[in-house]
Enzyme design. Structure first.
Site, short mmCIF file in Angstrom:
data_model
loop_
_atom_site.label_atom_id
_atom_site.label_comp_id
_atom_site.label_asym_id
_atom_site.label_seq_id
_atom_site.Cartn_x
_atom_site.Cartn_y
_atom_site.Cartn_z
N GLY A 117 39.20 45.39 33.98
CA GLY A 117 39.83 46.38 34.46
C GLY A 117 39.03 47.76 34.65
N GLU A 158 37.09 40.02 30.87
CA GLU A 158 37.48 39.38 32.26
C GLU A 158 37.37 40.34 33.23
OE1 GLU A 158 41.23 37.03 30.06
OE2 GLU A 158 41.80 38.99 31.34
N PRO A 159 35.91 40.88 33.53
CA PRO A 159 35.83 41.63 34.59
C PRO A 159 36.01 41.03 35.91
CG PRO A 159 33.75 41.03 33.70
CD PRO A 159 34.84 40.24 32.88
N GLY A 160 36.81 41.60 36.92
CA GLY A 160 37.06 41.17 38.25
C GLY A 160 36.31 42.09 39.21
N ARG A 161 37.03 43.30 39.42
CA ARG A 161 36.50 44.27 40.28
C ARG A 161 35.33 44.61 40.19
NH1 ARG A 161 40.09 47.75 42.61
NH2 ARG A 161 41.62 47.20 41.08
N ARG A 213 44.30 47.32 50.92
CA ARG A 213 44.11 48.47 49.77
C ARG A 213 44.52 49.54 50.19
NH1 ARG A 213 40.11 49.65 47.16
NH2 ARG A 213 41.28 49.56 45.24
N TYR A 263 47.80 50.84 48.12
CA TYR A 263 47.50 51.79 46.99
C TYR A 263 46.93 53.23 47.56
CZ TYR A 263 46.38 47.08 45.11
OH TYR A 263 46.68 45.83 44.30
N CYS A 310 50.68 46.88 64.36
CA CYS A 310 51.83 47.63 64.87
C CYS A 310 52.77 48.09 63.63
CB CYS A 310 52.83 47.05 65.64
SG CYS A 310 51.85 46.28 67.12
N TYR A 315 39.58 42.25 45.83
CA TYR A 315 41.10 42.56 46.24
C TYR A 315 40.78 42.99 47.81
CZ TYR A 315 41.66 42.63 41.16
OH TYR A 315 41.37 42.36 39.88
C1 LIG Z 1 43.53 41.68 37.27
C2 LIG Z 1 43.04 41.11 35.79
C3 LIG Z 1 41.74 41.04 35.57
C4 LIG Z 1 40.73 41.68 36.03
O1 LIG Z 1 40.95 43.12 36.51
P1 LIG Z 1 39.80 43.98 37.32
O2 LIG Z 1 40.31 45.29 37.38
O3 LIG Z 1 39.45 43.23 38.39
O4 LIG Z 1 38.54 43.99 36.47
C5 LIG Z 1 41.67 40.77 34.10
N1 LIG Z 1 42.44 40.03 33.16
C6 LIG Z 1 43.69 40.03 33.71
C7 LIG Z 1 44.80 39.28 32.88
C8 LIG Z 1 43.98 40.34 35.10
O5 LIG Z 1 45.20 40.17 35.43
#
Ligand SMILES: *Cc1c(COP(=O)(O)O)cnc(C)c1O
Length: 423
Positions: free
Chosen positions: A239, A275-278, A314, A318, A346, A375
């Site tokens: 997050g 758990e970093p994604g973004r 996005r 958002y 459209c 995303y």
């Molecule tokens: C989406 C999600 C993440 C990653 O969030 P980011 O904002 O992309 O870092 C990590 N853990 C869980 C359970 C998620 O649903």
């Protein structure tokens, strides 16, 4: 920091000029930088040094097999949220001991897939899910290692669609009921209660909510241990936000985030998963588009691009901001313009930005959306029968198409006409 810089007046992805990719692939396309992906992973891995840890890349941010392969080779784990993501992670070479299965609504089929293939841990989000998982595990003759996702009732102060840690959100079990639910889990035959899981939201731009949530996790870990549970793992979720808008305050750095972890839960002698994604993928990608027309409206100018909401949703979903820059570097003092930047779909919602001040561009120019690596492509669709946007991976002077743009025929031939409509 990323690896998309102007060189000799042209925006590059690492050492590759973007017009070269555009000439090969056509526009629009996503392009990712391997060096940036690697750098961002290492910021977390190094920030966690000294703690027993695993950085599990949250692959829903960008799950192209090539991107996953980069992450797997670095030694990352994977956070997966569906059977499809689990299968992608395995195919990309993540060892199953590094795959964490999260998500609020796992089906029995998904549980079976993970338990029979092997999984590090399943993050359980409700009492009915505990029972379902135990049943599946017993049927397969295995024990499921679990963490229970608690909802700490902390306001992440982020966009409402991506806040997950308030009691009104659908995620996790209320922290006030945790002891009772852990006791139930410990009594179920198919489960091995290994830890606590928390994830409070996405695009967090200050550390306060983490401090509060992780403080609550630490307190809960002590209580659960005193209740007799062998709490040995903490999954702290992802997050951490990224800077989408250059003029805004910069979000906290991974190193400072890791310090919060050290301070709040570092003395619990637990394995720590994050758990970093973004933050890993976001600034590692651009969406490159061509200018189709510059159209004069009644009181405004529309910049009509060949990318649309189906390629990058996005802004429509958002209200998200992406920097949009010309691929040809504007010379100092060059003309500025104010555009409503739109796509050809459209829907009025197909607007990337209203009243955007940016260097003026003309038909045929290329522009790049920054911070589009997370995303972005994963949320793309073929709405308006616009073929799925292709993806390209760059590494130094090399680039490769990692998902081609489907031809119109491929798109059409995926549909099946029932026999009674034929002839
Ligand atoms: C989406 C999600 C993440 C990653 O969030 P980011 O904002 O992309 O870092 C990590 N853990 C869980 C359970 C998620 O649903």
């Amino acid at each position: 920091m990323d690896h998309f810089l102007y060189r000799d007046g042209v925006l590059h992805a690492e050492d590759v000029p973007l017009p070269e990719i555009a000439a090969t692939v056509g526009t629009p396309f996503y392009v990712y930088s391997t060096a940036t992906l690697e750098r961002h992973y290492r910021l977390f891995d190094e920030g966690m040094a000294g703690m027993d840890h695993l950085v599990c890349y949250a692959m829903k941010a960008n799950s192209n097999q090539a991107v996953l392969t980069v992450m797997a080779r670095l030694g990352a784990g994977a956070d997966v949220v569906s059977g499809g993501e689990y299968s992608r992670a395995v195919a990309a070479g993540f060892p199953v001991e590094r795959i964490v299965f999260s998500g609020v609504g796992k089906t029995a089929d998904e549980m079976e897939l993970a338990l029979s293939g092997g999984v590090r841990q399943i993050n359980v989000e409700s009492e009915p899910e505990l029972r379902r998982l135990s049943e599946v595990a017993v049927r397969l003759g295995v024990t499921a290692p679990i963490a229970i996702r608690i909802n700490p009732d902390v306001d992440a102060r982020t966009h409402e669609k991506i806040a997950t840690g308030r009691s009104e959100n659908k995620f996790g079990v209320p922290i006030g009921r945790a002891r009772e639910i852990y006791a139930e889990a410990a009594g179920l035959p198919g489960l091995d209660v290994a830890g606590i899981d928390v994830h409070i939201g996405s695009q967090l731009t200050d550390l306060g909510p983490y401090e509060r949530a992780y403080g609550k996790v630490a307190e809960l870990a002590r209580v659960l241990r005193s209740d007799g549970h062998d709490i040995r793992r903490l999954d702290l979720g992802g997050g951490l936000g990224i800077p989408y808008e250059r003029s805004n305050a910069v979000p906290p750095l991974p190193i400072d985030y890791c310090e919060v972890i050290r301070r709040t839960v570092g003395d619990l002698d637990c394995e720590i998963e994050i758990e970093p994604g973004r933050l890993i993928a976001g600034n590692a990608g651009l969406l490159v588009a061509g200018v189709i027309y510059v159209k004069a409206g009644q009181d405004r100018e529309f910049l009509i691009l060949d990318a649309a909401m189906n390629d990058l949703v996005r802004p429509a979903m958002y209200g998200a901001h992406h920097e949009i820059v010309p691929v040809t570097e504007p010379v100092p003092g060059s003309e500025q313009a104010t555009y409503d930047v739109v796509g050809p779909v459209c829907e009025t919602g197909d607007t990337f930005s209203r009243g955007r001040k940016m260097p003026s561009v003309v038909e045929g120019d290329l522009v790049a959306f920054r911070s589009a690596g997370a995303y972005g492509a994963v949320m793309a669709s073929e709405y308006n029968s616009r073929p799925l946007v292709p993806e390209v991976l760059v590494s130094e002077r090399r680039f490769a198409v990692i998902r081609p743009r489907p031809a119109f025929d491929e798109m059409i031939n995926r549909d099946i006409i029932p026999s009674w409509l034929k002839g």
